[in-house]
Design a protein around this motif. Structure first.
Motif, short mmCIF file in Angstrom:
data_model
loop_
_atom_site.label_atom_id
_atom_site.label_comp_id
_atom_site.label_asym_id
_atom_site.label_seq_id
_atom_site.Cartn_x
_atom_site.Cartn_y
_atom_site.Cartn_z
N ARG A 88 -4.46 -2.25 -4.73
CA ARG A 88 -3.79 -3.39 -4.28
C ARG A 88 -3.15 -4.39 -5.14
NH1 ARG A 88 -9.15 -5.85 -1.06
NH2 ARG A 88 -9.86 -3.79 0.00
N PHE B 13 -10.34 -5.68 -5.62
CA PHE B 13 -9.12 -5.88 -5.86
C PHE B 13 -9.16 -4.99 -7.31
CE2 PHE B 13 -5.11 -7.35 -8.19
CZ PHE B 13 -4.57 -7.40 -7.18
N LEU C 13 -8.17 -8.70 1.74
CA LEU C 13 -7.87 -9.39 0.52
C LEU C 13 -7.98 -10.94 0.78
CD1 LEU C 13 -7.38 -8.94 -2.49
CD2 LEU C 13 -4.90 -8.53 -1.80
#
Lengths: 124, 124
Positions: free
Chosen positions: B36, B32, B70
């Motif tokens: 993102r 992250f 993710l």
């Protein structure tokens, strides 16, 4: 109230870490960061741009260009290259380059502290 | 004693700034960061992975892959996509994704503060 860490969504057994990079720009162009600090340190250690380049696995041309660009981005020359044939010559850092390397090292340590705190927040 | 700023070697009229990037890794893989965070925020704003991708100038496939990766890196799914044909369906962030975006934003602000201090040191 939003939780301040990500415990509830971290996968057990996985390791989450805060990472980053830090550099100095001059007029919007990157002028000093970990790569150039490593190159200057290698030149100081080997006394030669060529040997420093080999140590870092980069071409002499690339290392030479990095030094030239660096020289143009500050008031002082960073590397003095003495002419000389085989076995002669060699390159030394100027006091300005030593100042830059020291400054970068202090900055890097401050950033490590910042990341250590971020990692505590992330994982505690 | 080494000077703590670079005043003596900064070119007059040039602007020197400390810059950096920050991200979170999961088991050594970037999981992250700013890209993102921007994607999730765009999905929240548009209600669609496809529209979010277009807004960011990336392909749908790339955005979809980012979301899938993710989803696999935390305990919770980050984006729920409802099936549907033309005009139907749509994507929403889960509470876990909102938590992640909030956490990232707080981390980004702390990093901005760090960089502001570095810029003071560099230029004062």
């Amino acid at each position: 109230m939003m939780k301040q860490n990500l415990d509830s969504i971290q996968k057990p057994g996985s390791r989450y870490t805060a990472k980053g990079t830090l550099w100095i720009e001059c007029d919007g162009r990157r002028c000093f960061g970990p790569g150039r600090a490593q190159l200057l340190t290698a030149i100081a250690g080997t006394g030669s741009i060529n040997k420093a380049a080999r140590q870092m696995g980069m071409s002499y041309k690339k290392a030479w260009n990095m030094v030239q660009e660096l020289n143009s981005q500050f008031t002082e020359i960073m590397v003095i290259t003495q002419p000389g044939g085989e076995g002669g010559g060699g390159s030394v850092l100027t006091p300005a380059a030593q100042e830059l390397v020291s400054y970068h090292e202090a900055m890097r340590l401050r950033f490590q502290q910042f990341l250590a705190l971020e990692n505590e927040l992330l994982n505690d």
